[in-house]
Design a protein around this motif. Structure first.
Motif, mmCIF file in Angstrom:
data_model
loop_
_atom_site.group_PDB
_atom_site.id
_atom_site.type_symbol
_atom_site.label_atom_id
_atom_site.label_comp_id
_atom_site.label_asym_id
_atom_site.label_seq_id
_atom_site.Cartn_x
_atom_site.Cartn_y
_atom_site.Cartn_z
ATOM 1 N N ALA A 83 0.809 -1.114 -0.056
ATOM 2 C CA ALA A 83 0.312 0.200 -0.044
ATOM 3 C C ALA A 83 0.815 1.089 0.069
ATOM 4 O O ALA A 83 2.241 0.998 0.557
ATOM 5 N N ARG A 84 0.450 2.165 -0.557
ATOM 6 C CA ARG A 84 1.231 3.492 -0.485
ATOM 7 C C ARG A 84 0.869 4.265 0.710
ATOM 8 O O ARG A 84 -0.520 4.554 0.926
ATOM 9 N N LEU A 85 1.843 4.588 1.621
ATOM 10 C CA LEU A 85 1.368 5.699 2.727
ATOM 11 C C LEU A 85 1.085 7.173 2.247
ATOM 12 O O LEU A 85 2.023 7.546 1.626
ATOM 13 N N MET A 86 0.023 7.630 2.409
ATOM 14 C CA MET A 86 -0.205 8.948 1.904
ATOM 15 C C MET A 86 -0.144 9.841 3.034
ATOM 16 O O MET A 86 -0.595 9.767 4.308
ATOM 17 N N LEU A 87 0.649 10.920 2.908
ATOM 18 C CA LEU A 87 1.022 12.009 3.640
ATOM 19 C C LEU A 87 0.428 13.465 3.369
ATOM 20 O O LEU A 87 0.458 13.666 2.290
ATOM 21 N N ASP A 88 0.168 14.198 4.298
ATOM 22 C CA ASP A 88 -0.017 15.595 4.108
ATOM 23 C C ASP A 88 0.925 16.213 4.902
ATOM 24 O O ASP A 88 0.959 16.304 6.093
ATOM 25 N N GLY A 89 1.921 16.752 3.978
ATOM 26 C CA GLY A 89 3.180 17.147 4.713
ATOM 27 C C GLY A 89 3.829 15.907 5.169
ATOM 28 O O GLY A 89 4.402 15.046 4.251
ATOM 29 N N LEU A 90 4.090 15.691 6.554
ATOM 30 C CA LEU A 90 4.412 14.672 7.089
ATOM 31 C C LEU A 90 3.416 13.885 7.836
ATOM 32 O O LEU A 90 3.575 12.792 8.466
ATOM 33 N N THR A 91 2.149 14.295 7.949
ATOM 34 C CA THR A 91 1.088 13.905 8.726
ATOM 35 C C THR A 91 0.473 12.630 7.945
ATOM 36 O O THR A 91 -0.096 12.763 6.735
ATOM 37 N N PRO A 92 0.193 11.584 8.452
ATOM 38 C CA PRO A 92 -0.253 10.399 7.651
ATOM 39 C C PRO A 92 -1.828 10.626 7.369
ATOM 40 O O PRO A 92 -2.529 10.884 8.745
ATOM 41 N N ILE A 93 -2.362 10.090 6.224
ATOM 42 C CA ILE A 93 -3.791 10.576 6.215
ATOM 43 C C ILE A 93 -4.410 9.428 5.600
ATOM 44 O O ILE A 93 -5.779 9.451 5.498
ATOM 45 N N GLY A 94 -3.804 8.275 5.204
ATOM 46 C CA GLY A 94 -4.345 7.237 4.495
ATOM 47 C C GLY A 94 -3.343 6.132 3.824
ATOM 48 O O GLY A 94 -1.949 6.431 3.914
ATOM 49 N N LEU A 95 -3.921 5.196 3.584
ATOM 50 C CA LEU A 95 -3.255 3.873 2.789
ATOM 51 C C LEU A 95 -4.010 3.782 1.554
ATOM 52 O O LEU A 95 -5.031 3.654 1.392
ATOM 53 N N GLN A 96 -3.061 3.752 0.314
ATOM 54 C CA GLN A 96 -3.673 3.529 -0.929
ATOM 55 C C GLN A 96 -3.272 1.973 -1.222
ATOM 56 O O GLN A 96 -2.210 1.610 -1.559
#
Length: 318
Positions: A83-96
């Motif tokens: 899965a791709r770890l999705m970040l907003d800046g360095l904040t995790p927001i989800g997994l793709q």
């Protein structure tokens, strides 16, 4: 009735393809939550509650995080997921979700779920080869691709004597390419407070020992860019539930380790609900992302309604 207009046919075809296609990569397989700031070398960036079903099932017990934020997981149910770890800046927001499938034997056949499929640790060699350590039937398999066949790798000497549920849970690659491995509960008879550990490579293992905190057992390890090891240790009791700690080895501990050396670490993080969540923490992964060193912890939900698959993400301050 006459033939459908071409546009309608195309629309119908698109609808059929959409109905049969795998889930879109835009799917988010996790829900974010905030973490409080804490003192120490790890700066909390946030957490994720993972939808394990979207990744093929739970029971995650080993992890690898790549610099492009691809998260690779293996399960003690005999499967793997990316899965791709999705970040907003360095904040995790989800997994793709990207892909998942069963771990396979040397002939390419899916491992039967159960005794033969208890995958517990994951590491990646510099040439891209994946190493997966298994418990119960103690062994290591090497995979050029996780969706391909797994070849046997010479395990550390004596591993066959480990308790069924106490074999290799920690496997990590040092910057020089050597492997660092620790057994969960396999202890020398005269030193029950220690755990068998090894340093080296298949066919060239050097036996060592790891000393966990009293009541704790090592469940995974990862290597920082400077060569120090982060070792995850877990404790469980019926009355107290789960607790875990992350410990850091001294700079010279691994480079100078000789046969029979006793290694230990200094606790830098506690996970016991005060203030970080207490869960069945089983995996730790480290990667460089830009100018940051990221550390991820993943919990094993045992596919139980009473537990959760969580990911906690930290930036290294050290």
């Amino acid at each position: 009735m006459g033939p459908a207009p071409l546009l309608s046919r195309r629309a119908l075809l698109a609808a059929c393809l959409a109905a049969t296609a795998p889930p879109a990569f835009a799917q988010n397989a996790a829900q974010p939550f905030a973490l409080p700031d804490i003192p120490g070398p790890l700066r909390p960036l946030g957490g994720l509650v993972i939808d394990a079903k979207a990744l093929g099932g739970g029971g995650f017990s080993g992890a690898h995080l790549a610099p492009d934020l691809t998260l690779t997981l293996i399960s003690d149910r005999g499967h793997w997921a990316e899965a791709r770890l999705m970040l907003d800046g360095l904040t995790p927001i989800g997994l793709q979700p990207l892909r998942h499938g069963p771990l396979r034997d040397e002939a390419g056949r899916p491992l039967p779920r159960g005794f033969n499929a208890d995958a517990e640790a994951l590491a990646r060699l510099p040439d891209g080869t994946w190493l997966v350590a298994f418990e119960r039937r103690h062994r290591i398999r090497a995979y050029r691709r996780l969706d391909g066949p797994g070849a046997y790798v010479a395990p550390p000497p004596g591993l066959e004597n480990a308790p069924a549920n106490g074999g290799l849970e920690s496997l990590a690659v040092l910057p020089d390419g050597r492997l660092f491995a620790i057994a969960e509960t396999f202890a020398p008879p005269d030193r029950p407070e220690l755990r068998h550990a090894w340093l080296g490579a298949p066919g060239r293992w050097v036996p060592l020992y790891w000393q966990p905190a009293p009541g704790f057992h090592p469940t995974d390890a990862a290597i920082l860019p400077d060569g120090r090891a982060l070792v995850l240790e877990r404790r469980f009791s019926l009355l107290g539930g789960f607790a875990a700690r992350l410990v850091l080895t001294a700079p010279a501990a691994l480079p100078s380790a000789r046969e029979g050396a006793v290694l230990r670490g200094e606790a830098i993080l506690m996970l016991d609900d005060a203030p970080l969540p207490a869960e069945n923490w089983e995996a730790v992964a480290v990667t460089r992302f830009g100018d940051q060193t990221l550390v991820a912890l993943i919990s094993d939900d045992n596919e139980s309604l009473l537990q959760r698959s969580l990911l906690l993400l930290f930036a290294w301050r050290g």
